[in-house]
Structure formats: C-alpha cells, structure tokens
Design a protein around this motif. Structure first.
Motif, PDB file in Angstrom:
ATOM      1  N   ARG A 170     -25.984  -6.509 -36.519  1.00 39.73           N
ATOM      2  CA  ARG A 170     -25.172  -7.717 -36.228  1.00 39.73           C
ATOM      3  C   ARG A 170     -23.735  -7.364 -36.168  1.00 39.73           C
ATOM      4  N   THR A 171     -23.076  -6.671 -37.289  1.00 42.33           N
ATOM      5  CA  THR A 171     -21.875  -6.257 -37.198  1.00 42.33           C
ATOM      6  C   THR A 171     -21.532  -5.572 -35.847  1.00 42.33           C
ATOM      7  N   GLU A 185     -21.221 -12.739 -37.236  1.00 36.80           N
ATOM      8  CA  GLU A 185     -22.244 -11.959 -38.185  1.00 36.80           C
ATOM      9  C   GLU A 185     -22.965 -12.636 -38.980  1.00 36.80           C
TER      10      GLU A 185
END
Length: 165
Positions: free
Chosen positions: A11-12, A57
C-alpha cells in the motif's frame, strides 16, 4: 518453458505512486485553466503529498478536491473531485490515463482569469492525524458534478475524476 512472475505492491508503494500521479494530473488541469501551477507544486511539496500518502496508506482518504474561485467569493467558479477507492483492479498493474483525463478538460468550464485555487483532502471518519484542519467547501451555486471516469489505477488504489459545470 513457462516463466511465472509475481509482483507484490505494498500500500505504501501504491500510495506514493497515486500521490505523485495526482500532482501531475492536477498540474495539467491548472495549466489548462490558464493559471500558474507554482502554488500547487509548492503546496504539494509542503503538505499535500505527505498527508495524501499517509491517508491512502491507512485507507482513509476519500477524495482530493481542487476548487477554483475568485478571492473573497463564497462560491466556487469551478471544481474537480478525485474520489479514491480501495477496491482497485486486483492485477499487478499501475497506470494513468492522462490522455483521457485531458480530453475531459473541454467538457468542464474554464474558471475566470482572476481565479485562484486551493486543494482540499476529504478524510474518512477515524482517519489518523496528519496535521490537517477542517475547511468548508465553497458553495457550488448551481454547479453539478459530471463523472469523467477512472484516471489512475493500481493493484489496490484507484482514483477517478469528476468535474463541475
């Protein structure tokens, strides 16, 4: 011989990608409106990128909004919303449809020459503190939203666009 490749995006990584691509799309929007993108680039560097990335995030960024307005006005002269979804396409592919996005410029009215703009981030309830304060939207004075479609896709974050006319 068959070779299989598996790529995992965290997700980052996708949040950074989407934030960077949103800046580029919004910059082209501001330039198309005949305005100087310096304020957008400065704000993006100062606070928008980090706040948007952190909220993506955690899955708490609902949308990024850019409002065009005449200083002192209670109503927006134009507005674009970029809703963020976390259902995504599920495939290991990331893309931006810049040409599709730019083709929607002709459908949205250009703001007056004496306009300025501002960026707003809309957070979901329970969002982590990223140093933002609540700011009300300007009035729409009869403007209504028109969907422009998906402009950014990643394995777990999607962004679409809507303009007001």
């Amino acid at each position: 011989m068959t070779t299989t490749y598996a790529t995992t995006y965290t997700r980052t990584n996708t949040a950074i990608y989407v934030a960077d691509k949103m800046r580029n799309l919004m910059k082209s929007l501001v330039i198309n409106a005949g305005l100087d993108p310096k304020s957008l680039v400065d704000e993006w560097s100062d606070w928008v990128h980090d706040a948007a990335r952190k909220l993506m995030e955690s899955g708490h960024l609902l949308k990024i909004v850019i409002e065009f307005y005449v200083p002192g006005a209670a109503n927006a002269s134009g507005r674009w919303d970029f809703p963020i979804r976390y259902d995504a396409n599920g495939i290991d592919e990331m893309w931006v449809d810049t040409e599709f996005f730019k083709s929607s410029f002709a459908k949205a009215p250009k703001p007056p020459a004496n306009c300025v703009y501002r960026i707003l981030l809309v957070r979901a309830p329970g969002a982590p503190d990223v140093g933002l304060t609540s700011v009300p939207f300007l009035g729409l004075n009869g403007l209504s939203a028109r969907e422009a479609g998906t402009v950014i896709a990643t394995p777990d974050i999607m962004a679409s666009a809507a303009y007001y006319r």
